[in-house]
Design an enzyme around this catalytic site. Structure first.
Site, PDB file in Angstrom:
ATOM      1  N   ASP A 553       5.617  -0.032  -0.530  1.00  0.00           N
ATOM      2  CA  ASP A 553       6.463   1.140  -0.748  1.00  0.00           C
ATOM      3  C   ASP A 553       7.866   0.811  -0.228  1.00  0.00           C
ATOM      4  OD1 ASP A 553       6.323   4.154  -1.488  1.00  0.00           O
ATOM      5  OD2 ASP A 553       7.532   4.053   0.367  1.00  0.00           O
ATOM      6  N   LEU A 554       8.892   0.974  -1.107  1.00  0.00           N
ATOM      7  CA  LEU A 554      10.263   0.678  -0.708  1.00  0.00           C
ATOM      8  C   LEU A 554      10.717   1.706   0.325  1.00  0.00           C
ATOM      9  CD1 LEU A 554      11.815  -0.249  -4.168  1.00  0.00           C
ATOM     10  CD2 LEU A 554      10.692  -1.728  -2.501  1.00  0.00           C
ATOM     11  N   ASP A 596       8.656   4.095  -6.469  1.00  0.00           N
ATOM     12  CA  ASP A 596       8.962   2.855  -5.758  1.00  0.00           C
ATOM     13  C   ASP A 596       7.709   2.265  -5.122  1.00  0.00           C
ATOM     14  OD1 ASP A 596       8.530   4.831  -3.929  1.00  0.00           O
ATOM     15  OD2 ASP A 596      10.221   4.324  -2.629  1.00  0.00           O
TER      16      ASP A 596
END
Length: 698
Positions: A553-554, A596
């Site tokens: 996960d960004l 993301d």
């Protein structure tokens, strides 16, 4: 005077004697040759038996050499090997008191040879020019064979005496192998060198007896053929004598045959006539009289100009004279189509003209057999017109339509097929093979299909297969092929239709890609990731190797979207996808679940969990470092030129290890998510492995 009548009474008798001598010589030659062939067959059988014995010895030795040394009970037949006295544990005792001694491959081979000689009479002897054991010293024949092996010979065979008895002797070399060096390295041998050989000796007496047993039957067969031939020659001689007496009867029959011949040709439907070299008619049949409306008596003995004036025009008469001159000059028959203008209209004839020869071979006339094909020619013209219409329609179709013979050569095809293969017209393909117009692999596929249709007589319907045009571009066709049968029900060719479905296949591929891949990053979507995860679990079950799943996960992606908008955020996502693909193998899977959130599946790590965890952690760290590097993104503010902005983005990575089917796909996903949230809670831009304490991270 006839030459046959000049033969003296002694000449047939002399010829008969010469034939008897020649026949007897020929039979004798064949009998000797046949017995020699039998000898060679027996010799080859003995060699095959010897080779088989040698090959078994080699297999036994390799089996024993692969085991190294083995212990066997000590018996009178198997005493301790004095050549192994240097080995401390040569003789041992089992807990039960059984005495065992060490046996090496050479000792085993020697005992096998002794047993083979006792049971079957075969003599086997392992020997060398540098023997360790005196009993392995070669005899004179074996010594010569071993020396020939040094010169490159592969095997030696001969029939030689041993102790006064003839034996079939066979020998092949033995090469030093790695397993042989413990015993023979001290002699200076290296792997691959000839260190000796095994000779096999078979008693030749049974083979010789077999040859002698076949000899009476052999002589009986050829003797019978010789007797039959003599009776045949005697019969022929009598036939020649009878021929002289029958000649007079034959001359009488000639007159009868002439009348019979005339009767036969009169019954023939074709127009038959003949004339001599002066052009005078010497023969006509009843069909000639009826067709031209003239009597036989009106044309016999007359030239065409005289007797055919009512049937043929002067121009046609002259044309026939020119054809006759060609036949006389060449001495060959001539088939032609003649067009005659007659009283009832124009007629077309198919005529075969053949030179007539006397007994000396001299041409004395020409015979003609003509068939009126006027009606057939009109029908052919109508068929040709239909064919022109058929061909015209095929030239305008977009399908690939073709006819082939049983050997795969084109007999017809549509213009569309010529266009796609780079030919100007469909006629340029006629007589060619798939090998001539398609790439080798494509032609091979097509020919295999055709052979199946030709051999089974069953059609091939709507098979989708690739093809390549003249420029090498790949397309797809839907092909159907049907066998063509002749009047006897035999397959003599095939008819095929191929329809271009390239656009349809491309549309299918696009639909499939939309269903399985993320349209923005071209990474696998959730559905594809589920399939790959299932495949990875199945592969892990087969190999017992661990695999890993990572959820990423960004960390600060939302701020980029809020500041510059979604188009710039999409640029970042595409760059992230490229960096992820660069961190893993082609066999691994990278996917995007949306937003993301990304997924990575690492397959086939190691059977040891600790080593697999260390490998997965290494990949995760490589991904973390790659994603943490700055991003240069193109931003286009309203009314301004594009500019590059630098954005710092990291990722929180959760890793879960799994093997075989110890848990479900849903549980694996759940554990990876949990590990990812642990990474976020730990301050982001970090890695957590499910079930592994922070202190034990690799």
């Amino acid at each position: 005077m006839n030459p046959i009548n000049q033969i003296s009474s002694n000449q047939p008798r002399n010829v008969f004697r010469w034939l008897v001598v020649s026949w007897s010589t020929l039979i004798l030659v064949f009998a000797v040759w046949g017995q020699w062939v039998e000898y060679l067959s027996v010799f080859d059988g003995a060699r095959d038996s010897a080779r088989e014995s040698f090959n078994k010895d080699v297999v036994y030795r390799r089996w024993a050499a692969a085991l190294g040394f083995m212990y066997v009970p000590i018996t009178p037949e198997t005493p301790p090997n004095p050549n192994l006295s240097g080995i401390a544990d040569r003789d041992i005792s089992t807990p039960s008191g059984m005495k065992l001694t060490l046996m090496n491959p050479a000792y085993m081979t020697r005992q096998v040879h002794e047993l083979g000689q006792k049971e079957f009479g075969f003599k086997g002897h392992m020997t060398s020019l540098k023997p360790i054991r005196p009993g392995n010293t070669p005899d004179e024949w074996e010594r010569r064979a071993l020396e020939s092996f040094e010169r490159g010979e592969k095997e030696v065979v001969s029939i030689d005496p041993i102790d006064g008895e003839m034996y079939f002797r066979f020998m092949r070399p033995l090469f030093a192998e790695k397993e042989c060096l413990p015993c023979h390295e001290k002699q200076g041998y290296q792997v691959g060198e000839i260190r000796g050989g095994i000779s096999v000796s078979l008693p030749w007496t049974p083979y010789r007896q077999a040859l002698w047993k076949q000899l009476p039957a052999h002589l009986g067969i050829y003797g019978g053929i010789w007797v039959i031939g003599l009776f045949g020659l005697l019969f022929s001689a009598r036939q020649i004598q009878d021929h002289l007496s029958r000649r007079k009867l034959a001359e009488d029959e000639v007159k009868i045959n002439r009348a019979l011949f005339q009767s036969v040709i009169d019954g023939a439907p074709s127009i038959i006539y003949a004339h001599n070299l002066e052009g005078q008619t010497i023969l006509v049949n009843h069909a000639f009289e009826q067709h031209f409306g003239v009597s036989r008596s009106a044309v016999l003995g007359k030239t065409r100009a005289e007797g055919f004036s009512r049937a043929m025009s002067p121009e046609d008469v002259e044309t026939n004279r020119q054809l006759d001159r060609k036949i006389i000059e060449s001495g060959q028959a001539l088939e032609t189509e003649e067009i005659n203008v007659e009283a009832d209209g124009t007629h077309v004839y198919q005529t075969l003209k053949h030179p007539l020869r006397d007994l000396s071979g001299r041409i004395f006339g020409i015979a003609s057999i003509s068939t009126d094909i006027t009606g057939r020619k009109r029908m052919e013209e109508q068929v040709a017109e239909l064919n022109r219409g058929f061909i015209s329609s095929l030239e305008n179709t977009s399908d690939f339509i073709y006819l082939k013979d049983a050997n795969g050569y084109f007999r017809f095809c549509s213009q569309a097929m010529a266009n796609i293969t780079g030919h100007a017209t469909w006629r340029d393909i006629i007589g060619k093979h798939d090998w001539d117009i398609f790439p080798e692999e494509t032609a091979k596929i097509y020919r295999e299909e055709e052979l199946l249709v030709l051999s089974t007589g069953k059609p091939l319907i709507d098979k989708e297969e690739p093809f390549y045009d003249a420029s090498g571009n790949q397309g797809w066709v839907s092909t159907s092929k049907w066998p063509l049968f002749n009047q006897d029900g035999e397959v003599e060719g095939l008819f095929g239709i191929s329809r271009d479905i390239t656009a349809h296949k491309k549309l299918e591929d696009q639909i499939r890609r939309l269903a399985l891949y993320d349209p923005l990053t071209q990474l696998a979507n959730r559905r594809m990731v589920d399939e790959r995860l299932n495949q990875t679990m199945a592969a892990s079950k087969r190999s017992a190797n661990y695999a890993a799943m990572m959820v990423l996960d960004l960390d600060n992606f939302k701020s980029l979207n809020d500041t510059y908008g979604h188009p710039v955020g999409d640029l970042l996502l595409v760059e992230v996808a490229q960096r992820l693909n660069g961190c893993v193998r082609e066999t691994d899977t990278v996917g995007r679940f949306g937003g993301d959130e990304f997924v990575v599946i690492i397959s086939e790590l190691n059977a040891d969990k600790a080593q697999s965890t260390e490998q997965a952690a290494g990949v995760a760290e490589k991904i973390r470092a790659s994603l943490a590097a700055p991003y240069l993104l193109s931003v286009a503010p309203a009314g301004e030129q594009d500019k590059l902005v630098e954005h710092q983005c990291s990722a929180s990575i959760g890793v879960v290890m799994f093997v075989k089917h110890e848990t479900s796909q849903a549980e694996i996903m759940k554990r990876a998510d949990a590990a990812m949230y642990q990474a976020k809670d730990a301050g982001r831009n970090t890695i957590r492995i499910y079930g592994l304490p922070l202190s034990k991270l690799p």
